[in-house]
Structure formats: C-alpha cells, structure tokens
Design an enzyme around this catalytic site. Structure first.
Site, PDB file in Angstrom:
ATOM      1  N   HIS A 139      51.986   7.942  35.420  1.00  0.00           N
ATOM      2  CA  HIS A 139      51.242   7.389  36.268  1.00  0.00           C
ATOM      3  C   HIS A 139      51.578   7.595  37.935  1.00  0.00           C
ATOM      4  O   HIS A 139      52.455   8.766  38.443  1.00  0.00           O
ATOM      5  CB  HIS A 139      50.686   5.814  36.103  1.00  0.00           C
ATOM      6  N   ASP A 169      46.765   8.513  43.319  1.00  0.00           N
ATOM      7  CA  ASP A 169      46.194   8.736  42.590  1.00  0.00           C
ATOM      8  C   ASP A 169      44.594   9.098  43.270  1.00  0.00           C
ATOM      9  O   ASP A 169      44.015  10.031  43.295  1.00  0.00           O
ATOM     10  CB  ASP A 169      45.242   7.443  42.149  1.00  0.00           C
TER      11      ASP A 169
END
Length: 389
Positions: A139, A169
């Site tokens: 992540h 992200d």
C-alpha cells in the site's frame, strides 16, 4: 434520451472514451480526473463488488464521481469477450491489478492492441510491472518507504510520519497516471498508435522527491528529520498552536517575508534575521510558540490579513468550504448533499462540467453498453448467463 447519455458535457477531454476496470486508490482518482475534464469514463465493476454508501446516496466514494458504471463477471469467457469489445472502442484503458491479472482474463495489452492499435493502455501498480517486488502486495506507505519520502517526513527526534496516502496513491500514482495518459494521447495524435503506460507508485514517489535528491547530493539537506527548512526545522516554516487550541501555518522562507512575519508578531526583524535558521530552532521556536499562544486563530488571521508573511490558518476538512478564498473561487461544490473539491485544474476555453455524484454499481449497464457497440443479442446472452448485472 437515456440516463447514460451525456450530451454537451464539455471539458477539454470531451471526445475521449475511457474504459476503467474498477479498483481502489490511485486508478479511480486518475479516472476521476479524466472524467472531471470531460472524458466519458465507463467503469466495469465486478458482479460481486460491494456497494459503498447508504441506500439514499449511491456512494460516498467521491473518486467514482462522473462515471458510467456497468457490472460484468470477468470470470466468464463471455464477459471477457464483451470487455474486449469495449476496449476495442475505447481511447484509454485503465487497470490497477497486479501484473499478469489482465493477461489471465484475456484482456492484456497484446490482445487489446490487436483489436485496437490506437488504445492507450494504462497500468497502475505499486511496484511496477517488473522487478523483485512486482507481484508483492503493498500500500501507499510501503511505496513511499522505498522512495525516501517517508524517511524524510516527521518531527525532529521523532519517527517517520505517515502523510495520509497523498504521496504514494494520489501524488505518485493518480497524478502520474493522468500525465502518462495525456502524453500518450498526444503521442498517438502524432504516430497514430497507442502504447502501454507502466505507472508505479514507487516511481512516482521517487519522481516527487527529485528536488530533495539534489539537495541531499549538494549537502544542503540533512537526513535527520525536522532539521531542514521545509520539514519544520526552521522556526519560520512550521505550524503553531493558538490560544484556542487551533493552529496556524507560517512559511516565511524569503528574508522579506520573514521581516513581515516578525513585525506582525511584535518582534525586531533586524535582531532575528540571520539568527533564525534551523540551527537556532531550539532557541527561537519556543519564543514564537509562546507568542502565538497569546491569541486565538481568528485573532491571528486578523493580525496577518493582507500581509506577505506567508501565513494561513490550518483548517479542517469541515472548515474549508467556509473560507472566503475558497468561496470566492468556488473551490468546493455541494453535489448530492456532499461537499467536495471542484475539478482542477481550470480551463478557460473548455471548462470542466459540474461533476455528477457516484452512481450505484451496474446503474448504466443497459444504457451504455449499446452505445459502446454491444448489440442486443450479446447483452441478452450475457444476462441469461448471469454474467451481466
């Protein structure tokens, strides 16, 4: 006219059709940005996809705004063939699966380009399409950890601080996805051919760190967190708590701005300029902190109003919509009862349309598939096989 049609939506990408395979994080935000700029984005949800939001609102996942949404069971060969037909009619395809997943679904770049050589095929991953970590789960925090960004963010003497998932992200992922898509569309305009874009969040986070790599190489940046100018090491570049517990930010890097800061704080600029660097932070920061503690945030906003001290209040998400600057620019909009950021950037000649709220998964299946060239017999066959929802 069906609910899936978008007549006259406008925006600089109004002629672009994007096929998005539903995912999380950076790929949806990249697709949202393209949709905000006017592209028609058709999102393919899995049949087993979980609905987000309440029955009243189709979803609070604002990254899925401005979409047309269909549902296909991509485990089915018939559904895979339908998705390949859609890719043949798209300008851009966006997928955010691990390397090899699209190939196993029969939707890899080679097959898609055989049907549509002009397709811009954007692959969004954390680690990239190759390398020792390519197939490993991860992540945002993991990707920025490998880039040097996470190590650099934090307080003096403290551990690295997760900066939300903005750097990996959304900064290193979504923004680089959009840049890559736009560049590939421009290249296609010249060459007539599409191409594959390998967008890796670790690459994007590294790219965002370019200036700091230069600073470190030159000896101007310390590896100790909280000791450099823009990481909170300098007294004039930090946040300070006010009398009411709220915070304000100061970023008075240049000398003329620091002079303004000190004057507004009631200090003598001549006695401080040159004695206020990161090396003096332990002596000067407590002094500034004590001064800021004497008034409320609102009072400090009045003190610094109209100044060039590089000052701004630290607002929460709940407060941003009411700030006069954001109000004047229409920077936030209320759509379907939810306050959210307006599309950015802004185009004078081809302004972006007002965003539509996220739609319930499968809402547009019957309307949009025929418009993308899927015939009624195919839709009926898919429906009968329970692979189209």
């Amino acid at each position: 006219m069906t609910s899936a049609e978008q007549p006259g939506r406008g925006g600089p990408l109004a002629s672009v059709k994007v096929l998005e395979f539903a995912g999380i994080g950076p790929a949806p935000m990249g697709a949202m940005m393209l949709a905000d700029m006017g592209a028609e984005v058709l999102t393919i949800d899995r049949v087993e996809a979980v609905e987000l939001g309440s029955p009243r609102t189709p979803g609070f996942d604002l990254l899925r705004r401005n979409r047309l949404v269909a549902k296909l069971d991509l485990k089915s060969k018939d559904a895979q063939a339908c998705a390949l037909d859609l890719a043949a009619r798209a300008d851009v395809l966006i997928e955010g699966f691990r390397p090899g997943v699209m190939e196993r679904l029969g939707l890899g770049p080679e097959l898609c380009h055989a049907r549509n050589p002009r397709l811009v095929y954007a692959r969004m991953t954390g680690w990239g399409q190759n390398g020792p970590l390519a197939g490993q789960a991860g992540h945002d925090l993991n990707y920025i950890a490998l880039s040097g960004a996470l190590h650099a963010i934090g307080r003096d003497g403290g551990p690295p601080t997760p900066p939300l998932n903005l750097v990996g992200d959304f900064g290193g992922g979504a923004l680089y996805l959009v840049v890559g898509v736009l560049a590939a569309l421009q290249s296609r305009h010249t060459t007539g051919k599409g191409q594959v874009i390998d967008v890796a969040m670790v690459d994007g986070a590294l790219s965002l760190m370019t200036a700091f790599y230069g600073s470190y190489a030159s000896g101007r940046m310390s590896l100790e967190r909280g000791t450099n100018v823009v990481d909170g090491g300098a007294p004039y570049y930090d946040v300070y708590q006010c009398a009411d517990g709220e915070y304000v930010s100061v970023a008075s890097i240049e000398t003329r701005f620091r002079r303004e800061l000190y004057k507004r704080l009631g200090l003598d600029p001549d006695s401080l300029i040159g004695q206020d660097g990161a090396a003096q932070r332990h002596a000067l920061k407590p002094k500034l902190a004590a001064i800021f503690k004497q008034r409320t945030r609102a009072e400090w906003c009045n003190v610094f109003e109209g100044s060039d001290a590089c000052f701004a209040p630290v607002l929460s998400i709940a407060e941003t919509a009411a700030h006069p600057h954001n109000v004047a620019r229409g920077a936030l909009q209320v759509i379907d009862g939810i306050t959210q950021p307006a599309p950015a950037p802004r185009f004078q000649g081809t302004p972006s349309p007002v965003p539509r709220p996220p739609r319930r998964s499968g809402t547009d299946t019957d309307d949009v598939l025929p418009r993308w060239g899927v015939d009624a017999d195919t839709i009926g066959r898919l429906r009968a096989a329970n692979v189209l929802a």
